[in-house]
Scaffold this motif. Structure first.
Motif, PDB file in Angstrom:
ATOM      1  N   UNK A 262       0.847  -1.196   0.000  1.00 15.06           N
ATOM      2  CA  UNK A 262       0.000   0.000   0.000  1.00 15.06           C
ATOM      3  C   UNK A 262       0.884   1.247   0.000  1.00 15.06           C
ATOM      4  N   UNK A 263       0.550   2.186  -0.860  1.00 17.94           N
ATOM      5  CA  UNK A 263       1.304   3.441  -0.903  1.00 17.94           C
ATOM      6  C   UNK A 263       0.903   4.300   0.288  1.00 17.94           C
ATOM      7  N   UNK A 264       1.912   4.573   1.167  1.00 18.96           N
ATOM      8  CA  UNK A 264       1.610   5.282   2.406  1.00 18.96           C
ATOM      9  C   UNK A 264       1.284   6.747   2.167  1.00 18.96           C
ATOM     10  N   UNK A 270       3.838   9.655  -6.107  1.00 20.75           N
ATOM     11  CA  UNK A 270       4.320  10.517  -7.196  1.00 20.75           C
ATOM     12  C   UNK A 270       5.759  10.197  -7.558  1.00 20.75           C
ATOM     13  N   UNK A 271       6.570   9.908  -6.538  1.00 20.27           N
ATOM     14  CA  UNK A 271       7.971   9.555  -6.800  1.00 20.27           C
ATOM     15  C   UNK A 271       8.072   8.286  -7.635  1.00 20.27           C
TER      16      UNK A 271
END
Length: 620
Positions: A262-264, A270-271
């Motif tokens: 999961x993207x925190x 964005x990176x």
């Protein structure tokens, strides 16, 4: 005890003081050298091992990171190549459906038979279902497939599993919005679909859709396929086999299709979307690759914790090795310093002998290192101190003898000066005025000579002394001598050393006029040039060549030559030597001479006005 013996005892004390300094120095060296050497070398070794360990740790860390990066990038590329194959397989399935002429014919017939009976519609849809199930049998990973009409209804075919439910209208509207401007190409997306087996009621599913276009590029329907995330998870398991890796798969629009994490934060998302090269972030190594065939982007990461753990273990081993090496080195130093300090003990023994007055003590040189140099220096010093004691003792005796002679010589001129004064007055009273004048001249010269040679005089006084000397020479020996003595007014009160001119003028009478019978001319001039004073003594005597001038002036810096009777020459050489000792460059004596034509001796002196003259200038 005599003064010479007392002086010798004092000088011996000076030598002993110097030896005492050496002794204290070597005692300090002997006491602290071993400890300082052990500490210094141990510190150097420890520092060297510390630096080596740190550099090794950093180098290994960098090396492991580079190697892991290469291997992980290669694994990432291999996974991306497998994804390309999977994508091509989906493309093949979709093309088999879209460009199937029988399916296209059946859909057109269904569209044209809206008022047909139900049996015919059922029969046509059943034929489409048979065709699609025949195609789907080769793609069991498809969990859902739908054929929509142009109005957004799944009119032609609908297939689903228990994992997901049929697509609702909002979901299809989202899919249809993604198909704009695709011109029949596949559109990949990931969305949560309603599920009856998931606790949350939704199951993240990958949707593949495309517009159904025939060979004439006419759109006759919409194909929607659904596959489970395991479609990609099986391919990407090599990247996450250790349980600490992360994978992120993006479609051609940089939309996330699949991820095991999961993207925190939005910044991280964005990176990852914009990432174009390998980088390290939050103790994770991130690599990326882009498929040229599908434009999919795969970003994968692995933890560097294992690498750091291995490097820490390596660093501990280096530290333990360094500690053991330091311990062994210290033991070797303790053993070796015994031999190393033996020359210092020899130096201490030698110093004790010299301190007791034995200046003949010498040290045996055992090595060829710096301590050998110290031993040689000690031997040279002891020899020099003994020699200096002897030389200075003899010199002191000679100086005392010379002092007695000087007192005696000083008494003789005073006695003669008084005698000349008595003779002068006796001759003067007897009306022998010419003879009395000569006696007065001699008395005045004698009085001038009684002043200490270090006492400065003036140009005027020095010229008066020369006039007296020339007067005696003229009256007694040179009646046909023509003398010209001139001095500029501004230099008369300038200070100068005593008896600089008399040796030069005496040299004229002794040598220049030695063989000249008549027409003898002597010119003495004093003038100021720029910042110095010039005094010239010119004669028309026999002259001399260059070799004679060189002998007359002598080598620069040399002492006065000894005469056969042991006394120094007091002539021109004394003038040259006194100028070197008192003034130095650029002040000097210049000699210009032509054989049989005469000689000019020129004194270049400092232009020093007297205090009286300076005060007159200040008042003016």
């Amino acid at each position: 005890m005599s003064s010479a013996t007392l002086w010798l005892a004092n000088y011996k004390q000076i030598g002993e003081s110097e030896m005492q300094i050496w002794r204290q120095l070597l005692i300090g060296i002997n006491r602290s050298f071993r400890i300082r050497l052990i500490i210094s070398l141990s510190a150097i070794i420890l520092l060297a091992f510390g630096i080596t360990g740190y550099l090794t740790y950093q180098y290994n860390l960098k090396l492991f990171e580079e190697e892991i990066s290469k291997q992980f990038s290669r694994t990432n590329e291999e996974a991306l190549a497998k994804i390309e194959m999977k994508v091509q397989e989906i493309v093949r399935v979709s093309q088999t459906v879209v460009f199937n002429p029988q399916i296209e014919m059946l859909i057109k017939r269904i569209n044209s038979q809206e008022d047909a009976d139900a049996f015919n519609l059922y029969y046509d849809k059943k034929q489409i279902e048979e065709q699609i199930f025949q195609i789907k049998s080769d793609a069991p990973y498809i969990t859902g497939m739908y054929l929509y009409d142009l109005n957004g209804n799944p009119s032609y075919f609908s297939y689903t599993t228990s994992a997901i439910k049929n697509l609702d209208d909002p979901t299809f509207q989202t899919i249809q919005s993604k198909l704009n401007d695709t011109y029949g190409n596949l559109a990949w997306m990931s969305m949560p679909l309603p599920s009856s087996i998931e606790p949350s009621g939704f199951r993240q599913t990958i949707i593949i859709a495309r517009l159904m276009k025939n060979s004439a590029l006419q759109t006759y329907g919409v194909l929607v396929m659904a596959v489970d995330e395991s479609f990609f998870a099986g391919i990407l398991k090599e990247l996450i086999k250790d349980g600490t890796g992360e994978v992120y798969l993006y479609n051609e629009n940089k939309e996330l299709l699949y991820s095991n994490s999961t993207l925190e934060t939005a910044e991280k998302a964005q990176m990852l979307q914009d990432m174009s090269e390998t980088r390290v972030m939050n103790n994770h190594l991130y690599v990326q690759g882009i498929s040229k065939a599908t434009s999919f982007k795969l970003v994968s990461s692995t933890s560097l914790s294992d690498i750091q753990v291995k490097n820490k273990i390596l660093s501990k081993r280096i530290a333990y090795t360094g500690f053991i090496s330091i311990l062994l080195t210290s033991i070797l130093i303790v053993i070796s310093t015994g031999k190393l300090l033996r020359p210092i003990k020899d130096l201490l023994l030698g110093l004790r002998k010299v301190r007791s007055g034995d200046f003949s003590a010498r040290i045996e040189i055992r090595t060829k290192d710096e301590l050998a140099y110290m031993g040689e220096s000690f031997n040279a010093m002891a020899e020099q101190v003994g020699r200096l004691i002897t030389e200075v003792y003899l010199t002191q005796l000679s100086e005392r003898e010379a002092e007695l002679k000087a007192l005696q010589v000083q008494l003789n001129p005073h006695f003669l000066h008084n005698m000349f004064n008595e003779i002068y007055w006796k001759l003067y009273l007897q009306n022998e005025k010419d003879t009395a004048a000569l006696i007065a001249t001699i008395s005045e010269m004698l009085k001038y000579s009684l002043m200490p040679v270090r006492t400065l005089t003036t140009v005027q006084e020095e010229f008066q002394q020369i006039r007296n000397y020339v007067k005696l020479q003229t009256e007694l020996f040179e009646p046909d001598l023509e003398t010209i003595i001139q001095a500029d007014e501004q230099v008369l009160d300038n200070e100068m050393m005593r008896f600089l001119l008399q040796p030069l003028v005496e040299n004229v009478f002794v040598h220049a006029f030695r063989n000249k019978v008549s027409h003898k001319i002597l010119v003495i001039r004093a003038s100021q040039h720029l910042e110095h004073l010039e005094i010239e003594v010119t004669d028309n005597g026999c002259g001399m060549d260059e070799s004679a001038i060189a002998i007359l002036l002598g080598p620069k810096g040399t002492s006065l030559p000894q005469r056969s009777d042991g006394r120094e020459h007091l002539g021109v050489r004394s003038v040259v030597r006194r100028l070197e000792l008192v003034h130095g460059q650029p002040y000097r004596l210049e000699v210009e001479s032509v054989v049989n034509s005469g000689t000019t001796m020129r004194l270049i002196l400092p232009n020093h006005p007297t205090k009286k003259e300076l005060s007159q200038h200040a008042e003016g």
